[in-house]
Enzyme design. Structure first.
Site, PDB file in Angstrom:
ATOM      1  N   ARG A 171      84.043  63.577 -55.424  1.00 19.59           N
ATOM      2  CA  ARG A 171      83.164  62.393 -55.375  1.00 19.59           C
ATOM      3  C   ARG A 171      81.899  62.755 -54.587  1.00 19.59           C
ATOM      4  O   ARG A 171      80.795  62.366 -54.934  1.00 19.59           O
ATOM      5  CB  ARG A 171      83.861  61.178 -54.745  1.00 19.59           C
ATOM      6  N   ASP A 182      60.253  55.167 -60.971  1.00 18.91           N
ATOM      7  CA  ASP A 182      61.184  55.436 -62.068  1.00 18.91           C
ATOM      8  C   ASP A 182      60.409  56.290 -63.077  1.00 18.91           C
ATOM      9  O   ASP A 182      59.488  55.808 -63.736  1.00 18.91           O
ATOM     10  CB  ASP A 182      61.635  54.098 -62.679  1.00 18.91           C
ATOM     11  N   LYS A 229      68.089  59.968 -70.835  1.00 14.61           N
ATOM     12  CA  LYS A 229      66.988  59.949 -71.787  1.00 14.61           C
ATOM     13  C   LYS A 229      66.436  61.361 -71.995  1.00 14.61           C
ATOM     14  O   LYS A 229      67.168  62.236 -72.415  1.00 14.61           O
ATOM     15  CB  LYS A 229      65.935  58.943 -71.307  1.00 14.61           C
TER      16      LYS A 229
HETATM   17  C1  LIG Z   1      67.610  53.738 -69.468  1.00 11.83           C
HETATM   18  C2  LIG Z   1      66.722  53.447 -68.331  1.00 11.83           C
HETATM   19  C3  LIG Z   1      67.234  53.127 -67.067  1.00 11.83           C
HETATM   20  C4  LIG Z   1      68.728  53.006 -66.810  1.00 11.83           C
HETATM   21  O1  LIG Z   1      69.406  54.190 -66.976  1.00 11.83           O
HETATM   22  P1  LIG Z   1      70.925  54.303 -67.531  1.00 11.83           P
HETATM   23  O2  LIG Z   1      71.134  55.764 -67.571  1.00 11.83           O
HETATM   24  O3  LIG Z   1      70.936  53.647 -68.867  1.00 11.83           O
HETATM   25  O4  LIG Z   1      71.784  53.585 -66.558  1.00 11.83           O
HETATM   26  C5  LIG Z   1      66.334  52.891 -66.038  1.00 11.83           C
HETATM   27  N1  LIG Z   1      64.997  52.955 -66.236  1.00 11.83           N
HETATM   28  C6  LIG Z   1      64.475  53.241 -67.439  1.00 11.83           C
HETATM   29  C7  LIG Z   1      62.999  53.291 -67.590  1.00 11.83           C
HETATM   30  C8  LIG Z   1      65.307  53.492 -68.527  1.00 11.83           C
HETATM   31  O5  LIG Z   1      64.774  53.760 -69.719  1.00 11.83           O
END
Ligand SMILES: *Cc1c(COP(=O)(O)O)cnc(C)c1O
Length: 380
Positions: A46, A170, A195
């Protein structure tokens, strides 16, 4: 080291026991200790695992930072940042956010006594007017999702620094190939590794990267204490995906450019959101902070009802109608009912997430096939 070399090598060393060039999948929860407390740096998975550690070091290197933490999803990474806050604290963030970020802010953390201000981040004055002694965090996303606004990372960073608050970017939509927020003043970079970074739509993972050791230690505490950490198999898949990140991103950008120009001249389309157009309101900011313009594009269909929009969205043959983005395959998404379904209509419509908006994640297939598919889907 430059980007491609880091993507292929950073954090990875031949396996000390066998010489295996690829980082092994250390499928183990626990580690042998010679005597209590005497071990090789790993105690329980973990907290730490060698496959995950290689991924974390690679991600940190790609963002020009020292510390990386991998999570079982992007949302687990976001959740870990928010755990740094306490009741009474305030956060300033954008008014055009990933739906899941909006949901965790408003449905989870607002109930714990944290206040969120959703503002137009293209205007640093708007940010300043929401700052007070309780403000602890500025959270931004750029390009924004799905309307591809570009927020000036450095300009917002200057406001954050002046106010002495934590600054998180982000960086999911751009990926570390296109922009590096730490270089522009961010304290923490958050990624949905799901992504572009992993890039093959086969894992859900997240990450946080920072250059600040003190902050890293606080984040590591919650990472281990709350346990949103990924397993070694997923870590391996992400590491493997990263080895072609630069190649994929070049292809996404090139295909994105051609798709954007094709759509802009199409009679059924009212508007194309893509930061590479010279008349995009934030084009100069995009040019300044990004290496290229990416493969994410949104379109608004001209005079289309929800039914008309559904019909177009359902008639693709190469593009798949699915949530998510950033994989090698091209995807179509209807934000109003899919990714942004958790945002109230009046809130999303204010920032342009209307019923006739479609978001496109341009993949790396042959461009002729993608254009042909768009042509036939829009002809209906
Ligand atoms: C998909 C996404 C998230 C969340 O990520 P997960 O891996 O789906 O939990 C956060 N910010 C953006 C811009 C995203 O496209």
């Amino acid at each position: 080291m430059k980007f491609a070399t880091k993507a292929i090598h950073a954090g990875q060393h031949p396996d000390p026991t066998t010489g295996a060039v690829m980082t092994p999948i250390y499928q183990t929860s626990t580690y042998w200790q010679q005597s209590p407390g005497e071990h090789k740096g790993y105690e329980y998975s973990r907290g730490t695992n060698p496959t995950r550690k290689a991924l974390e070091d690679c991600l940190a290197a790609l963002e020009n930072a020292r510390f990386g933490l991998a999570f079982s999803s992007g949302m687990a990474a976001t959740d870990t940042v928010l755990r740094l806050l306490q009741s009474g604290d305030e956060v300033v963030t954008g008014n055009d956010l990933y739906g899941g970020s909006y949901r965790i802010f408003t449905k989870v953390y607002e109930q714990l006594g944290i206040k969120f201000h959703f503002v137009d981040l293209s205007n640093p004055e708007a940010i300043r007017s929401h700052l007070n002694e309780n403000t602890k965090l500025i959270w931004i996303e750029t390009p924004t999702n799905p309307t591809m606004q570009i927020i000036d990372i450095e300009a917002v960073g200057a406001v954050a620094k002046e106010a002495g608050v934590l600054y998180v970017v982000d960086n999911t939509f751009a990926s570390p190939y296109l922009q590096n927020p730490i270089d522009l003043g961010a304290d923490i970079v958050m990624h949905s590794v799901t992504k572009y970074i992993a890039g093959h739509s086969d894992v859900v993972m997240g990450a946080l990267v920072t250059n600040n050791e003190e902050l890293y230690k606080r984040l590591f505490f919650y990472y281990n204490a709350c346990g949103g950490t990924p397993g070694p198999q997923d870590s391996f898949l992400a590491l493997r995906g990263i080895k072609t990140l630069h190649l994929r991103m070049k292809a996404h950008c090139e295909n994105g450019r051609q798709v954007a120009h094709f759509l802009r001249n199409h009679p059924r389309i009212e508007k194309v959101y893509w930061p590479g157009f010279e008349d995009h309101p934030n084009h100069l900011v995009a040019k300044k902070q990004m290496r290229d313009f990416g493969g994410m594009i949104s379109i608004v269909l001209k005079d289309a009802s929800l039914q008309d929009t559904f019909k177009v969205a359902s008639s693709f043959k190469v593009f798949s109608l699915a949530e998510s983005l950033g994989g090698v395959e091209s995807l179509i998404n209807h934000p109003a009912t899919m990714t942004h379904g958790s945002i109230p209509r009046e809130v999303r419509e204010k920032v342009g997430v209307v019923d006739n908006l479609i978001r496109i994640s341009v993949g790396v297939e042959d461009i002729e096939d993608l254009l042909e598919d768009l042509k036939q889907a829009l002809a209906l």
